[in-house]
Design a protein around this motif. Structure first.
Motif, PDB file in Angstrom:
ATOM      1  N   PRO A  62     110.173   3.808  86.206  1.00  0.00           N
ATOM      2  CA  PRO A  62     109.226   3.485  87.277  1.00  0.00           C
ATOM      3  C   PRO A  62     109.269   1.995  87.616  1.00  0.00           C
ATOM      4  CG  PRO A  62     108.052   3.844  85.224  1.00  0.00           C
ATOM      5  CD  PRO A  62     109.492   4.196  84.975  1.00  0.00           C
ATOM      6  N   PHE A  78     103.108  -3.599  85.370  1.00  0.00           N
ATOM      7  CA  PHE A  78     102.470  -2.879  84.268  1.00  0.00           C
ATOM      8  C   PHE A  78     102.044  -3.871  83.193  1.00  0.00           C
ATOM      9  CE2 PHE A  78     106.010  -0.514  86.138  1.00  0.00           C
ATOM     10  CZ  PHE A  78     105.376   0.628  86.586  1.00  0.00           C
ATOM     11  N   TRP A 121     103.981   2.416  80.288  1.00  0.00           N
ATOM     12  CA  TRP A 121     103.643   3.370  81.347  1.00  0.00           C
ATOM     13  C   TRP A 121     103.424   4.742  80.744  1.00  0.00           C
ATOM     14  CZ3 TRP A 121     105.610   8.009  82.975  1.00  0.00           C
ATOM     15  CH2 TRP A 121     105.230   8.466  84.244  1.00  0.00           C
ATOM     16  N   THR A 122     102.483   5.490  81.313  1.00  0.00           N
ATOM     17  CA  THR A 122     102.309   6.898  80.973  1.00  0.00           C
ATOM     18  C   THR A 122     101.642   7.609  82.138  1.00  0.00           C
ATOM     19  OG1 THR A 122     101.477   8.499  79.368  1.00  0.00           O
ATOM     20  CG2 THR A 122     100.059   6.619  79.841  1.00  0.00           C
ATOM     21  N   ASP A 123     101.940   8.879  82.238  1.00  0.00           N
ATOM     22  CA  ASP A 123     101.240   9.717  83.208  1.00  0.00           C
ATOM     23  C   ASP A 123     100.310  10.683  82.482  1.00  0.00           C
ATOM     24  OD1 ASP A 123     102.948  11.594  82.102  1.00  0.00           O
ATOM     25  OD2 ASP A 123     103.912  12.151  83.989  1.00  0.00           O
TER      26      ASP A 123
END
Length: 189
Positions: free
Chosen positions: A98, A102, A138-140
Motif C-alpha cells: 500500500p 503510515f 498497516w492492517t485492514d
C-alpha cells in the motif's frame, strides 16, 4: 440523592470488578502481551486498544522512513538527515504494497508468520520468511503489512511479497534498533 436497589449495586460491582480483573490479567501476563502471528486477523497488538500509542517517543518524532516502490529503496532519515538506505523487495502483482503515509504500530523480534492463503503458521527459525524482526505499519483488520527480514535474500530488489517490504536480515536488525513505535512511514509508488 440517587440510590440503587441492592441487586443493581451487586451487578454493577461484579461488572466493574470483572473488567478490572481482565485488564490486570492482560497487563500482568507476558503471554497475553505477545502479538499473534503476523498476517493473522488478530495481528493488531493489544496496546492499540488501550491508547498507549498516544505517547510517541522523541526518537519516533525525529525519525521517518521513506519507501520508493519503483526504485526498491528504503531510506531512513533522522532529524531530516539521510542516515541509511536499504535495498528492498516489495509486494507482487495482486498483493501490492500500500502507498501513503503510515506509522510503525508493531515491533517484534523473532515473529511467527501465518500464510495469508493457507493459514499455515511458521514459527520463528530458519524456515520463517519474516526473518528475525517485524515492524508493522498497516492492517485492514485481517492482514498486516510491514517491514521484515527474509530467509530468501536472493529476491531482494524484486516484487515478490504478499504486500510487505522485505529487507536483508542484517538490514532489518539495523533498522529495528533505529525506529520506535509511532515512526512515520511514507510509501511512494
Amino acid at each position: 440523592m440517587l440510590t440503587h436497589q441492592p441487586i443493581t449495586r451487586c451487578f454493577m460491582v461484579l461488572c466493574f470488578g470483572a473488567a478490572a480483573l481482565l485488564v490486570a490479567a492482560e497487563w500482568a501476563s507476558p503471554q497475553l502481551r505477545q502479538p499473534p502471528p503476523v498476517g493473522s486477523p488478530k495481528a493488531l497488538w493489544r496496546y492499540e486498544g488501550f491508547g498507549i500509542m498516544s505517547r510517541v517517543s522523541q526518537q519516533a518524532k525525529e525519525t521517518r522512513l521513506i519507501v520508493s516502490l519503483a526504485e526498491r529503496q528504503l531510506q531512513l532519515y533522522v532529524k531530516d538527515q539521510l542516515t541509511a538506505s536499504y535495498e528492498i523487495a516489495v509486494g507482487q502483482e495482486d498483493w501490492q504494497t500500500p502507498t501513503g503515509s503510515f506509522q510503525i504500530r508493531q515491533k517484534q523480534e523473532y515473529p511467527a508468520w501465518q500464510h495469508p492463503i493457507t493459514g499455515e503458521v511458521v514459527p520463528p527459525g530458519p524456515d520463517n520468511p519474516l526473518g528475525s524482526r517485524w515492524l508493522g505499519f498497516w492492517t485492514d483488520g485481517k492482514y498486516a503489512i510491514g517491514f521484515h527480514g527474509t530467509n530468501q535474500e536472493e529476491f531482494i530488489g524484486q516484487a515478490v511479497s504478499h504486500g510487505c517490504i522485505r529487507l536483508r536480515d542484517r538490514d532489518i536488525r539495523d533498522l529495528y534498533e533505529q525506529v520506535d513505535l509511532g515512526t512515520v512511514v511514507v510509501v511512494n509508488p
